[in-house]
Design an enzyme around this catalytic site. Sequence first.
Site, short mmCIF file in Angstrom:
data_model
loop_
_atom_site.label_atom_id
_atom_site.label_comp_id
_atom_site.label_asym_id
_atom_site.label_seq_id
_atom_site.Cartn_x
_atom_site.Cartn_y
_atom_site.Cartn_z
CG ASP A 123 -0.47 -43.32 65.30
OD1 ASP A 123 0.26 -42.32 65.34
OD2 ASP A 123 -1.35 -43.54 66.17
CD GLU A 156 5.34 -36.65 60.68
OE1 GLU A 156 6.56 -36.72 60.58
OE2 GLU A 156 4.76 -35.62 61.08
CD1 TRP A 157 1.31 -38.35 66.20
CD2 TRP A 157 3.39 -38.93 66.82
NE1 TRP A 157 1.29 -39.69 66.50
CE2 TRP A 157 2.54 -40.07 66.88
CE3 TRP A 157 4.73 -39.05 67.17
CZ2 TRP A 157 3.02 -41.33 67.27
CZ3 TRP A 157 5.20 -40.30 67.57
CH2 TRP A 157 4.35 -41.42 67.61
N GLY A 158 3.62 -34.30 63.26
CA GLY A 158 4.40 -33.13 62.91
C GLY A 158 5.87 -33.25 63.19
CG ASP A 178 -2.35 -38.26 70.18
OD1 ASP A 178 -1.99 -38.09 69.02
OD2 ASP A 178 -2.42 -39.39 70.72
#
Length: 508
Positions: A123, A156-158, A178
């Site tokens: 994460d 890393e959520w883009g 998310d």
Amino acid sequence: MGFNNWNTTHCRAEFNEKMVMDMADIFVTKGLKDVGYQYVNIDDCWAKTTRNAQGNLEPDPKRFPRGIKFVADYVHSKGLKFGIYTSAGTKTCNTAGFPGGLNHEEQDARLFASWGVDYLKYDNCNNQGVDAKMRYRKMRDALKATGRPIVFSICEWGQNKPWEWAQDTGNLWRTTSDINDTWAKMVQIFKKNLPLAQYAKPGAWNDPDMLEVGNGGMTPTEYRSHFSLWAIMAAPLLIGADLRKVNQENFTTLLNKDVIDVDQDAKGVQGKQIKASGGTYVIAKPLANGDVAVALFNENGSAATINTTAAEIGLSGNNFRLKDLWSKATRTSTGAISASVPAHGTVMYRVSRVGAQTPPPAGTSQISDLDWQGVANGWGPAEKDRSNGNQPAGDGKPLTIGGVTYPKGIGVHARSEITVYLGRKCTTFTAQVGIDDEVAGANGSVVFEVHADSTRKAATGVLTGAGAATAITADVSDAEQLRLVVTDGGDNINYDHADWAEAKLTCA
């Protein structure tokens, strides 16, 4: 394919050893393992909030009284694989403050390998502003140094556009924030992930986050759309529901082998948007055997008729078989593909050619003069006897490499694939290949590959716009199918306008 507990438990007490072992059991008893699900993964909150005296992570004794290795061994005993979670920061994302992996990469990787971990979700919380590439590549190297094969999931959520740099770092990378169990959020994520098709390739995938199927926040129709869209986008299929509570209708969705086969197809191509209008979408995904999967998705609150054609999704000819992957009904078509799609629904077809296929004639033929079984292209359509140009069909220029113009050939953009039926009648393929001069200077970097059926017969090294054309020759004797593949040069797909100039087949 597999399971992750986060969407259904978050950090609540029901996340524990028994739950994880129950999921492994259900994989076997409910047939999930048989259709391809294999990873049983745990998420945040599995550890104590501090490292031990040796600096190692330790499992929470209430949740995992017999330790992580015990659970991993149990999962392995079922013929499945086990995954774990940490963050590329000083702490994980939960507010309890579980320790993260930043500056402990080698130590944590060795520990995970000793426990039998097969998958790491890494994460992005509490990252201290350290460059993402540096953080994730350090853990990549640490995992590799253990000698144990461990799938590396970059989460890393883009934020740092990992699709542009993570192909040599991780096996999959999150492209969005998310997911949650709502129609609006699922569709939002779909729309962000869909345009990134050109960056995915075998072993390196765009990840729009886990599945919500079975958690109860969407209707069965919406869950079928969720599953269909993730499959057509070649996304990881990680179940995010407590399988002890999922009803039979949603189990049927999760077990749809026809849709799973599209997701897991060996070609490894993410489906591309063919067209979209008024909340309706046509998305096509070429498959390894020459078929094409097509999803007709209706975002709207009322039914809509959605149309496309075999030609639009990259198939030539005039006789096709359409299998509806949800109803299982089949029909034939001369090229039209159409369905009345319910509100928030998706109709998904597998489109196959039927009837005799004609191999190239005896002698030498230009590939651009032949019918193609299938075509996938990273930017607009592949062009015959023209460069790739921009997105509209026919907007390319004469094929030109290193100042030399070629009258015949194919203009493509990485990642691309042209498939030609040979019928075991051909012997040799030749071409002059390179980056088209419409790309200025040394821009662009690609690799050209020639495949006969499933075997790669020839490949160039990395070619850039700075070079002249390179000759490529391949023996295609006794092959049913020729596949001309162009991949990016290991960086990204910017400027990757690639030419198969004077691409010729010699046949008997």
